[in-house]
Write an enzyme that holds these catalytic residues in place. Structure first.
Site, PDB file in Angstrom:
ATOM      1  N   ARG A 159      41.821  43.432  44.693  1.00  0.00           N
ATOM      2  CA  ARG A 159      42.342  43.947  43.415  1.00  0.00           C
ATOM      3  C   ARG A 159      42.206  45.474  43.345  1.00  0.00           C
ATOM      4  O   ARG A 159      41.897  46.034  42.290  1.00  0.00           O
ATOM      5  CB  ARG A 159      41.615  43.321  42.205  1.00  0.00           C
ATOM      6  N   SER A 233      43.792  36.784  34.820  1.00  0.00           N
ATOM      7  CA  SER A 233      42.340  37.035  34.840  1.00  0.00           C
ATOM      8  C   SER A 233      42.055  38.338  34.114  1.00  0.00           C
ATOM      9  O   SER A 233      42.605  39.382  34.481  1.00  0.00           O
ATOM     10  CB  SER A 233      41.836  37.173  36.270  1.00  0.00           C
ATOM     11  N   GLU A 329      39.915  43.581  35.099  1.00  0.00           N
ATOM     12  CA  GLU A 329      41.029  43.738  36.031  1.00  0.00           C
ATOM     13  C   GLU A 329      42.200  44.348  35.265  1.00  0.00           C
ATOM     14  O   GLU A 329      42.990  45.117  35.800  1.00  0.00           O
ATOM     15  CB  GLU A 329      41.443  42.360  36.593  1.00  0.00           C
TER      16      GLU A 329
HETATM   17  P1  FAD Z   1      52.133  46.241  34.385  1.00  0.00           P
HETATM   18  O1  FAD Z   1      51.250  45.342  33.623  1.00  0.00           O
HETATM   19  O2  FAD Z   1      53.338  46.767  33.688  1.00  0.00           O
HETATM   20  O3  FAD Z   1      51.259  47.482  34.928  1.00  0.00           O
HETATM   21  C1  FAD Z   1      50.045  47.259  35.592  1.00  0.00           C
HETATM   22  C2  FAD Z   1      49.509  48.613  36.096  1.00  0.00           C
HETATM   23  O4  FAD Z   1      50.358  49.137  37.112  1.00  0.00           O
HETATM   24  C3  FAD Z   1      49.493  49.691  35.002  1.00  0.00           C
HETATM   25  O5  FAD Z   1      48.382  50.530  35.242  1.00  0.00           O
HETATM   26  C4  FAD Z   1      50.791  50.451  35.222  1.00  0.00           C
HETATM   27  O6  FAD Z   1      50.710  51.794  34.778  1.00  0.00           O
HETATM   28  C5  FAD Z   1      50.931  50.382  36.724  1.00  0.00           C
HETATM   29  N1  FAD Z   1      52.319  50.355  37.192  1.00  0.00           N
HETATM   30  C6  FAD Z   1      53.252  49.393  36.925  1.00  0.00           C
HETATM   31  N2  FAD Z   1      54.398  49.671  37.597  1.00  0.00           N
HETATM   32  C7  FAD Z   1      54.175  50.815  38.287  1.00  0.00           C
HETATM   33  C8  FAD Z   1      54.979  51.616  39.155  1.00  0.00           C
HETATM   34  N3  FAD Z   1      56.246  51.285  39.450  1.00  0.00           N
HETATM   35  N4  FAD Z   1      54.427  52.745  39.664  1.00  0.00           N
HETATM   36  C9  FAD Z   1      53.158  53.107  39.368  1.00  0.00           C
HETATM   37  N5  FAD Z   1      52.361  52.390  38.559  1.00  0.00           N
HETATM   38  C10 FAD Z   1      52.853  51.259  38.032  1.00  0.00           C
HETATM   39  N6  FAD Z   1      47.555  39.180  39.455  1.00  0.00           N
HETATM   40  C11 FAD Z   1      47.174  38.836  40.692  1.00  0.00           C
HETATM   41  O7  FAD Z   1      46.880  39.692  41.539  1.00  0.00           O
HETATM   42  N7  FAD Z   1      47.106  37.525  41.069  1.00  0.00           N
HETATM   43  C12 FAD Z   1      47.411  36.512  40.226  1.00  0.00           C
HETATM   44  O8  FAD Z   1      47.332  35.347  40.591  1.00  0.00           O
HETATM   45  C13 FAD Z   1      47.828  36.846  38.901  1.00  0.00           C
HETATM   46  N8  FAD Z   1      48.129  35.885  38.015  1.00  0.00           N
HETATM   47  C14 FAD Z   1      48.530  36.221  36.750  1.00  0.00           C
HETATM   48  C15 FAD Z   1      48.870  35.197  35.861  1.00  0.00           C
HETATM   49  C16 FAD Z   1      49.305  35.480  34.572  1.00  0.00           C
HETATM   50  C17 FAD Z   1      49.670  34.367  33.636  1.00  0.00           C
HETATM   51  C18 FAD Z   1      49.417  36.846  34.170  1.00  0.00           C
HETATM   52  C19 FAD Z   1      49.925  37.180  32.799  1.00  0.00           C
HETATM   53  C20 FAD Z   1      49.073  37.875  35.035  1.00  0.00           C
HETATM   54  C21 FAD Z   1      48.615  37.566  36.345  1.00  0.00           C
HETATM   55  N9  FAD Z   1      48.248  38.568  37.265  1.00  0.00           N
HETATM   56  C22 FAD Z   1      47.884  38.228  38.542  1.00  0.00           C
HETATM   57  C23 FAD Z   1      48.278  39.991  36.892  1.00  0.00           C
HETATM   58  C24 FAD Z   1      49.692  40.634  37.025  1.00  0.00           C
HETATM   59  O9  FAD Z   1      50.657  39.667  37.229  1.00  0.00           O
HETATM   60  C25 FAD Z   1      49.729  41.618  38.206  1.00  0.00           C
HETATM   61  O10 FAD Z   1      48.741  42.615  38.050  1.00  0.00           O
HETATM   62  C26 FAD Z   1      51.101  42.296  38.328  1.00  0.00           C
HETATM   63  O11 FAD Z   1      51.187  42.989  39.535  1.00  0.00           O
HETATM   64  C27 FAD Z   1      51.388  43.251  37.158  1.00  0.00           C
HETATM   65  O12 FAD Z   1      52.741  43.625  37.241  1.00  0.00           O
HETATM   66  P2  FAD Z   1      53.483  44.310  36.025  1.00  0.00           P
HETATM   67  O13 FAD Z   1      54.813  44.781  36.505  1.00  0.00           O
HETATM   68  O14 FAD Z   1      53.491  43.420  34.852  1.00  0.00           O
HETATM   69  O15 FAD Z   1      52.535  45.569  35.776  1.00  0.00           O
HETATM   70  N1  EPU Z   2      35.488  28.452  37.444  1.00  0.00           N
HETATM   71  C1  EPU Z   2      34.676  27.872  36.495  1.00  0.00           C
HETATM   72  N2  EPU Z   2      35.130  27.825  35.206  1.00  0.00           N
HETATM   73  C2  EPU Z   2      36.303  28.351  34.831  1.00  0.00           C
HETATM   74  C3  EPU Z   2      37.132  28.945  35.800  1.00  0.00           C
HETATM   75  C4  EPU Z   2      36.704  28.999  37.114  1.00  0.00           C
HETATM   76  O1  EPU Z   2      33.597  27.383  36.796  1.00  0.00           O
HETATM   77  O2  EPU Z   2      36.636  28.262  33.639  1.00  0.00           O
HETATM   78  C5  EPU Z   2      35.014  28.518  38.855  1.00  0.00           C
HETATM   79  C6  EPU Z   2      35.203  27.241  39.638  1.00  0.00           C
HETATM   80  O3  EPU Z   2      34.051  27.101  40.467  1.00  0.00           O
HETATM   81  C7  EPU Z   2      36.381  27.522  40.537  1.00  0.00           C
HETATM   82  C8  EPU Z   2      36.214  29.012  40.777  1.00  0.00           C
HETATM   83  O4  EPU Z   2      35.698  29.523  39.540  1.00  0.00           O
HETATM   84  O5  EPU Z   2      36.318  26.803  41.701  1.00  0.00           O
HETATM   85  C9  EPU Z   2      37.498  29.748  41.113  1.00  0.00           C
HETATM   86  O6  EPU Z   2      38.472  29.471  40.115  1.00  0.00           O
HETATM   87  P1  EPU Z   2      40.035  29.625  40.421  1.00  0.00           P
HETATM   88  O7  EPU Z   2      40.371  28.964  41.703  1.00  0.00           O
HETATM   89  O8  EPU Z   2      40.789  29.253  39.197  1.00  0.00           O
HETATM   90  O9  EPU Z   2      40.191  31.161  40.708  1.00  0.00           O
HETATM   91  P2  EPU Z   2      39.639  32.441  39.970  1.00  0.00           P
HETATM   92  O10 EPU Z   2      38.593  33.057  40.825  1.00  0.00           O
HETATM   93  O11 EPU Z   2      39.260  32.145  38.554  1.00  0.00           O
HETATM   94  C10 EPU Z   2      41.303  34.015  41.192  1.00  0.00           C
HETATM   95  C11 EPU Z   2      42.170  35.175  40.824  1.00  0.00           C
HETATM   96  C12 EPU Z   2      43.481  34.686  40.228  1.00  0.00           C
HETATM   97  C13 EPU Z   2      44.195  33.848  41.269  1.00  0.00           C
HETATM   98  C14 EPU Z   2      43.305  32.659  41.646  1.00  0.00           C
HETATM   99  C15 EPU Z   2      43.892  31.839  42.775  1.00  0.00           C
HETATM  100  C16 EPU Z   2      40.730  37.051  40.327  1.00  0.00           C
HETATM  101  C17 EPU Z   2      40.128  37.927  39.286  1.00  0.00           C
HETATM  102  N3  EPU Z   2      41.482  36.041  39.892  1.00  0.00           N
HETATM  103  O12 EPU Z   2      40.944  33.357  39.981  1.00  0.00           O
HETATM  104  O13 EPU Z   2      44.282  35.809  39.928  1.00  0.00           O
HETATM  105  O14 EPU Z   2      45.434  33.376  40.786  1.00  0.00           O
HETATM  106  O15 EPU Z   2      42.012  33.151  42.091  1.00  0.00           O
HETATM  107  O16 EPU Z   2      43.814  32.548  43.966  1.00  0.00           O
HETATM  108  O17 EPU Z   2      40.530  37.294  41.520  1.00  0.00           O
HETATM  109  C18 EPU Z   2      44.777  37.399  38.219  1.00  0.00           C
HETATM  110  O18 EPU Z   2      44.346  38.259  38.993  1.00  0.00           O
HETATM  111  O19 EPU Z   2      45.252  37.677  37.096  1.00  0.00           O
HETATM  112  C19 EPU Z   2      44.725  36.001  38.626  1.00  0.00           C
HETATM  113  C20 EPU Z   2      45.126  35.007  37.836  1.00  0.00           C
END
Ligand code: FAD
Ligand code: EPU
Length: 337
Positions: A159, A233, A329
């Site tokens: 991240r 997250s 994050e």
């Molecule tokens: P924004 O929210 O618009 O911006 C995020 C940051 O990037 C800000 O600081 C912004 O200034 C900067 N930025 C955006 N575009 C640019 C650009 N073109 N140039 C320079 N800076 C820029 N993230 C994960 O890594 N893994 C996941 O599994 C994951 N799951 C998610 C699930 C849900 C339901 C949600 C809502 C979010 C999740 N995220 C996850 C977080 C998010 O999807 C990512 O961080 C994504 O890359 C953000 O993209 P965005 O275009 O919405 O960025």
């Molecule tokens: N867990 C709990 N309780 C909860 C949630 C999670 O105990 O309410 C524990 C469980 O042990 C589980 C472990 O956490 O096994 C991991 O949970 P999960 O697999 O859901 O993944 P996460 O660590 O919570 C991360 C990323 C997600 C990504 C998933 C799958 C981060 C901060 N988050 O979540 O990314 O989708 O793994 O790879 O690294 C995001 O960045 O926005 C995001 C959603």
């Protein structure tokens, strides 16, 4: 380029909190973007708004990146694809699958745009962007100078990237080049993927099967921002010294941990938050999601301040119980000192 004065960021962020923004520019054209970053003072860059929490009104110029385009730059066994920053990430994943190109299937359904993906080196289900990343183009804010960043220069980590540290707020990313595969090497090591494939009776999965499995796991755990406001997250999973991990585990034997760099262990923040009693908690319109404690939610009408207050309460309670500091994050806007 469209300018919206006194825009509501509620419509442009997945948290859906009410926050006014003095000037929001929707930018579809590269040359206009180049001029805008030279002449607008300290612009904030916005993509899909899925990793931003506005705290209060934003008295800055916001540039929403909406440039589109996907091009084959170099063909071969591992073709390089150039993607404009405003392309929706998941649309690109679907494009790759349609063209039988692998490498991004585990990253299906991550919200947001291509331009934001390198910012935090998006990752899920055992894969991070850096594994397919080739290079990116960016424009320096203030000067309008164009620069290419190759993979090593981006300093990707969990991240993390150079864009969150050394060159934070200094560049707008305009395009990303990804190197995909024709000869697929699937990554199904993340437990839940295997479980879904077995459940479906799939013994020789394709990239489509892996993508479908990831989509179904995500839909079962994570709230859909169209239904309930959130940014995924809220916190990063903390990476702590393995020695500290083992001490905490003596007191809390069910604590999960995953090996990180040498001498370090990654601990799931969701577990720490759940064990601290927050899962399903709600105060006013802000809450901790009942199915995934790592996700903070807007139950409707919450202000950014309310979400951030809840986040701070969670940080101090986890610190008191486990002596582990959680770090957001999500990018906090309006909170800059
Ligand atoms: P924004 O929210 O618009 O911006 C995020 C940051 O990037 C800000 O600081 C912004 O200034 C900067 N930025 C955006 N575009 C640019 C650009 N073109 N140039 C320079 N800076 C820029 N993230 C994960 O890594 N893994 C996941 O599994 C994951 N799951 C998610 C699930 C849900 C339901 C949600 C809502 C979010 C999740 N995220 C996850 C977080 C998010 O999807 C990512 O961080 C994504 O890359 C953000 O993209 P965005 O275009 O919405 O960025
Ligand atoms: N867990 C709990 N309780 C909860 C949630 C999670 O105990 O309410 C524990 C469980 O042990 C589980 C472990 O956490 O096994 C991991 O949970 P999960 O697999 O859901 O993944 P996460 O660590 O919570 C991360 C990323 C997600 C990504 C998933 C799958 C981060 C901060 N988050 O979540 O990314 O989708 O793994 O790879 O690294 C995001 O960045 O926005 C995001 C959603």
């Amino acid at each position: 380029m469209e300018l919206i004065n006194n825009a509501s960021l509620k419509d442009f962020t997945t948290f859906g909190v009410e926050a006014a923004c003095d000037h929001l520019y929707r930018v579809e054209d590269y040359e206009e973007l180049k001029l805008a970053v030279q002449y607008l003072e300290r612009p904030l860059i916005l993509g899909g708004g899925s990793n931003v929490l506005p705290i209060g009104d934003i008295h800055r110029n916001v540039l929403r990146i909406e440039m589109k385009g996907i091009h084959l730059l170099e063909d071969g066994d591992q073709p390089i694809i150039g993607v404009a920053a405003g392309e929706v990430w998941h649309d690109f994943v679907m494009w790759a699958l349609r063209n039988d190109l692998g490498g991004v299937e585990n990253l299906s359904l991550i919200p947001g745009t291509m331009g934001a993906a390198p910012m935090q080196n998006i990752g899920a289900y055992g894969v991070e962007l850096e594994s397919v990343f080739h290079s990116l183009q960016a424009i320096e804010i203030g000067t309008g100078k164009v620069r290419v960043f190759f993979k090593e220069e981006c300093k990707f980590g969990y991240r993390d990237s150079i864009f969150k540290k050394e060159v934070k707020d200094k560049y707008v990313i305009t395009g990303v080049n990804l190197q995909l595969t024709r000869d697929h090497k699937l990554n199904t090591t993340y437990g839940a993927i295997q479980d879904v494939l077995i459940e479906k009776g799939i013994s020789h999965p394709t990239i489509h099967d892996v993508s479908d499995a990831v989509v179904s796991i995500r839909q079962s755990k994570l709230p859909d921002p169209k239904v309930i406001g959130n940014a995924g997250s809220f916190f990063k999973n903390p990476v702590i010294p393995t020695e500290q991990f083992e001490k905490i585990k003596e007191m809390h034997p069910s604590l999960p941990g995953y090996p990180a760099e040498v001498g370090l262990t990654k601990v799931p923040a969701g577990w720490l938050i759940e064990q601290s009693g927050w899962k399903g908690y709600r105060k006013g319109n802000a809450g901790c999601y009942e199915k995934q404690a790592l996700v903070l939610v807007n139950h409707g009408g919450a202000r950014g301040e309310e979400i951030w207050e809840l986040a701070q309460d969670i940080i101090s309670s986890v610190k008191d119980k486990f002596q582990i500091e959680l770090n957001p994050e999500v990018n906090l806007w309006g909170n800059e000192k």
